[in-house]
Design an enzyme around this catalytic site. Sequence first.
Site, short mmCIF file in Angstrom:
data_model
loop_
_atom_site.label_atom_id
_atom_site.label_comp_id
_atom_site.label_asym_id
_atom_site.label_seq_id
_atom_site.Cartn_x
_atom_site.Cartn_y
_atom_site.Cartn_z
N HIS A 132 0.84 -1.19 0.00
CA HIS A 132 0.00 0.00 0.00
C HIS A 132 0.88 1.25 0.00
O HIS A 132 2.09 1.17 0.22
CB HIS A 132 -0.93 -0.02 1.20
CG HIS A 132 -2.05 -1.01 1.05
ND1 HIS A 132 -3.36 -0.69 1.24
CD2 HIS A 132 -2.02 -2.32 0.72
CE1 HIS A 132 -4.11 -1.76 1.04
NE2 HIS A 132 -3.32 -2.77 0.72
N GLU B 107 1.49 3.73 1.98
CA GLU B 107 2.30 4.07 3.14
C GLU B 107 3.57 3.21 3.20
O GLU B 107 4.65 3.72 3.52
CB GLU B 107 1.48 3.89 4.43
CG GLU B 107 0.23 4.75 4.49
CD GLU B 107 -0.98 4.14 3.77
OE1 GLU B 107 -2.04 4.78 3.83
OE2 GLU B 107 -0.87 3.06 3.16
#
Length: 65
Positions: free
Chosen positions: A52, A54
């Site tokens: 993802h 992040e």
Amino acid sequence: MDKRKFMQRALDLAQNGRYTARPNPCVGCVIVDPIANKILAEGFHKICGEDHAEIVALKNLVKIK
């Protein structure tokens, strides 16, 4: 750069996963040094099943350091 510009950068990055991140949402991430007021790293969620936004940004941060 102000907070709005950092947020806009994250939104712009998110668009890179517009057609490939489904069924996950399009997400961009910007890691900022608040003292220097600059971007340290960034990333976006590219493909469903992969890291993802992040995590991508954190991995990019580690590469820089």
